[in-house]
Design a protein around this motif. Structure first.
Motif, PDB file in Angstrom:
ATOM      1  N   ALA A 191      25.716  57.021  66.597  1.00  0.00           N
ATOM      2  CA  ALA A 191      26.771  57.079  67.611  1.00  0.00           C
ATOM      3  C   ALA A 191      27.224  58.528  67.729  1.00  0.00           C
ATOM      4  N   TYR A 192      27.523  58.958  68.945  1.00  0.00           N
ATOM      5  CA  TYR A 192      27.867  60.355  69.192  1.00  0.00           C
ATOM      6  C   TYR A 192      29.147  60.443  70.018  1.00  0.00           C
ATOM      7  N   ASP A 225      25.471  63.101  75.674  1.00  0.00           N
ATOM      8  CA  ASP A 225      24.044  63.435  75.682  1.00  0.00           C
ATOM      9  C   ASP A 225      23.406  63.378  74.302  1.00  0.00           C
ATOM     10  N   GLY A 226      24.075  62.751  73.351  1.00  0.00           N
ATOM     11  CA  GLY A 226      23.497  62.633  72.015  1.00  0.00           C
ATOM     12  C   GLY A 226      23.583  63.893  71.194  1.00  0.00           C
ATOM     13  N   ARG A 231      31.548  48.754  67.082  1.00  0.00           N
ATOM     14  CA  ARG A 231      32.109  50.032  66.654  1.00  0.00           C
ATOM     15  C   ARG A 231      33.379  50.292  67.431  1.00  0.00           C
ATOM     16  N   SER A 232      34.410  50.732  66.740  1.00  0.00           N
ATOM     17  CA  SER A 232      35.674  51.071  67.382  1.00  0.00           C
ATOM     18  C   SER A 232      35.683  52.565  67.673  1.00  0.00           C
ATOM     19  N   TRP A 233      35.749  52.926  68.962  1.00  0.00           N
ATOM     20  CA  TRP A 233      35.757  54.335  69.351  1.00  0.00           C
ATOM     21  C   TRP A 233      37.192  54.828  69.312  1.00  0.00           C
ATOM     22  N   LYS A 236      30.653  59.386  75.708  1.00  0.00           N
ATOM     23  CA  LYS A 236      30.097  58.977  74.417  1.00  0.00           C
ATOM     24  C   LYS A 236      28.657  58.533  74.636  1.00  0.00           C
ATOM     25  N   SER A 237      27.945  58.330  73.555  1.00  0.00           N
ATOM     26  CA  SER A 237      26.585  57.815  73.649  1.00  0.00           C
ATOM     27  C   SER A 237      26.193  57.180  72.328  1.00  0.00           C
TER      28      SER A 237
END
Length: 677
Positions: A237-238, A242-243, A261-263, A270-271
């Motif tokens: 996870a980024y 664009d990673g 996943r909790s952002w 995000k990506s």
């Protein structure tokens, strides 16, 4: 003539055996499995599969078959018989890989000095070689390269991205380069399976942008492949779209699904990415899924506003209304599931976004209105604004003046100061009808009104008054000061009759008080609010409830005066119309004062310690509040469970005057008055 001079042990030949041509009449020599044919120049050894391995040496001379003459023998001729190589032993029969990687099959070393030759058994359509081709050298094709090591023991096919996909089959044989002896082909088939590269696609449910903190979204990896291998998955996870940046791992491997996943780090692009790897060599795929994390909607509250508290002179109810629109919320991934409003920390009320809302207030002050929203995943937004409630304290009424055209009043909450302005002057000769600015509240039963006149602009008087009604010629008792050197007392005992007025020389007595005890009305003045001097006492027959208020007037018609008052207090059970108004003070709606005795307090009057006997409420929760003459809370105590009979309070810091002590027990209210000296 060939003469055998030496042979390996076990050979079927004997020493000095001669091999001649049939020109001399001798047949070929045939010894078991070995047939030797000769000519005048060549000796051939055939069919030696079972002949002993080794070197056979010969001498040669020439014989004339007619004359029998022979030459001298010549030595040093030899024939070496070698063993046929064994069929190669299999090391690895099958190897799989993906397009773009190198696949290798190999055999064990067949022996010193030998090499391996590869023969194509089958190849997929479109390959650069076909069945029957022999790969015994390094070959470069348009879409592949075959490499052989020094002895050809390992065959490598390096497929470019356009190499034909399918199964390549080979057989191998061993060759002795020195002798030319070679084995049969292997019975086993060597295979290289070339597969197309797999693809992977990430999908999310729901699709699209996510709300900050969203927990119920999982990311799935869908594999498209023809290799049938076993895959492992590596998720990242980024905090970028664009990673790029740090990979946040910690996810379960070997699963086609990235767990929830909790952002919570931030809103923005995000990506998530996945790398899929097969147990087949070189087979892997990657994908990146980009999306936007949206912050919860920020609420935009209305602007601060000011409203005026209005007291109904008939019932002495107090009310100020403020109307505004609830915040509007734009729908999105963070759709709020609830919007609530609360006033000054009160219980929240669910409201509809964008609709009109009216808040009602029953006392002066600055009140904070707070909106809170909560979206579907628990994100919250809040905003607040203030509503200032101005006007006179709850219970006080400005009737526009008594017989006066111009009359205004104000109250400063910060300093608790009243101010009255009037340009009206009474007839100072007759005093039949009053002409003054007048603000009042209702006093029922015995009680008093006290005030300190702190200023008077112009020539006139300001003071306190008890009167039967708002009518200009009503019964009354009033005492005022010119804030210089005179007091003026005024009494009317019969409606419509002139007032009895008198001026008294007085210095610095700006504290004024009028007291009712039954039908006896008395007026007092003081220089310090502690020691009071009586100036008038009169029996006046009035109703049970009278008007207690502040007044001012000018002695010069047309010239306005402004009077200011501090330390204003009206004491009595019905102080300020409803000094213990339940809704105003936040004690609860729909409650009423209990008539039965619920608690006792002592000493009364007191100048320091106040004792509350709560014997009737043992084991219960009580809320104790002390109100001043303006209906304001000056002390509050909450007891979850009454365990002692007497609670003690220090009231030494309270100003002198009358106070109401209210005890709330469940849905019941009890009140007692106490005088602080």
């Amino acid at each position: 003539v060939w003469v055998l001079t030496s042979a390996p042990a076990g050979s079927a030949y004997a020493m000095d055996d001669e091999f001649t041509t049939d020109n001399c009449g001798d047949p070929f020599k045939n010894f078991g499995e070995l047939t030797v044919a000769n000519s005048s120049k060549v000796i051939r050894v055939q069919d030696i599969a079972n002949a002993p391995i080794g070197t056979y040496t010969f001498d040669a001379f020439i014989t004339n078959c007619v004359t029998g003459c022979s030459s001298e023998p010549v030595s040093g001729f030899s024939i070496t018989v070698n063993e046929t190589p064994a069929i190669p032993t299999v090391n690895r029969l099958t190897r799989a890989s993906c397009v773009g990687s190198t696949s290798t099959v190999s055999v064990l070393d067949p022996g010193t000095g030998l090499k391996i030759s590869w023969e194509v058994v089958a190849a997929p359509a479109g390959a650069s070689f076909a069945a029957g081709d022999v790969l015994d050298a390094n070959v470069d094709g348009p879409d592949y390269r075959t490499d052989l090591d020094a002895n050809g023991m390992r065959l490598r096919i390096k497929g470019a991205m356009s190499v034909a996909v399918g199964t390549y089959q080979f057989k191998a044989k061993a060759i002795n380069p020195a002798t030319g002896c070679e084995s049969e082909l292997t019975t086993e088939v060597f295979e290289i399976n070339i597969f197309a590269q797999p693809t992977v696609d990430i999908s999310a449910d729901p699709d699209g942008d996510l709300c900050l903190g969203q927990l119920d979204v999982m990311y799935d990896a869908t594999i498209t492949s023809t290799d049938g291998g076993t895959y492992t998955y590596d998720w990242c996870a980024y905090n970028s779209g664009d990673g790029s940046g740090t990979c946040f791992g910690g996810f379960d491997d070997n699963t086609i699904q990235m767990p929830k996943r909790s952002w919570t780090t931030s809103a923005g692009p995000k990506s998530v990415g996945v790398t899929v790897m097969s147990d087949v060599q070189g087979c892997m795929a990657t994908d990146l899924y980009s999306f936007e994390v949206v912050a919860p909607t920020m609420l935009a509250c209305p602007a601060n506003q000011t409203v005026t508290l209005i007291t109904n002179p008939g019932s002495f109810d107090c009310l100020a209304e403020a109307t505004f629109n609830n915040p509007t919320i734009i729908p999105g991934p963070c759709d709020p599931v609830m919007l609530t409003i609360s006033v000054d920390g009160g219980a929240p009320e669910t409201v509809v976004a964008g609709e009109s809302y009216t808040a009602m207030f029953q006392e002066l002050g600055v009140f904070t209105v707070t909106y809170d929203s909560e979206d579907a995943v628990g994100n919250t937004s809040t905003c607040s604004f203030d509503i200032s409630v101005d006007g006179l304290p709850c219970g006080f009424v400005d009737n526009g003046g008594l017989g006066c055209n111009t009359s205004t009043s104000m109250f400063d909450q910060g300093t608790e100061t009243f101010s009255l302005t009037s340009d009206c002057a009474p007839n100072t000769m007759l005093y039949i009808e009053d002409a003054s600015a007048f603000v009042f509240t209702e006093l029922c039963g015995d009680g008093e009104i006290t005030a300190r006149v702190t200023g008077l602009s112009g020539t006139g008087f300001a003071g306190v008054m008890l009167r039967e009604s708002e009518v200009a010629n009503a019964k009354k008792m009033a005492l005022g000061t010119n804030t210089i050197d005179r007091l003026r007392r005024e009494v009317r005992v019969i409606d419509g009759y002139p007032s009895s007025a008198a001026e008294i020389l007085s210095l610095n007595q700006f504290w004024i008080r009028v007291v009712r005890s039954g039908d006896t009305f008395s007026a007092f003045a003081s220089a310090d609010g502690i020691f009071w001097q009586p100036y008038l006492s009169q029996v006046i027959i009035m109703g049970d409830c009278v008007l207690a208020g502040l007044y001012t007037y000018t002695e010069k018609p047309g010239n306005a005066v402004t009077a200011t008052f501090e330390n204003v207090s009206v004491t009595g059970l019905a102080n300020l119309g409803a000094p213990i108004d339940i809704g105003v003070q936040g004690l609860g709606e729909g409650l009423s004062l209990e008539s039965e005795e619920g608690f006792k307090l002592y000493p009364n009057p007191t100048n320091g310690e106040l004792n509350l006997d709560l014997s009737s409420f043992l084991g219960e929760a009580v809320d104790i509040r002390i109100f001043n003459a303006l209906g304001q809370i000056v002390r509050r105590e909450q007891i979850e469970e009454v365990q002692v009979r007497v609670e003690r309070f220090d009231v030494s810091r309270l100003e002198a005057g009358m106070y109401n002590v209210v005890v709330k027990v469940g849905e019941r209210l009890f009140v007692e008055r106490v005088v602080v000296e």
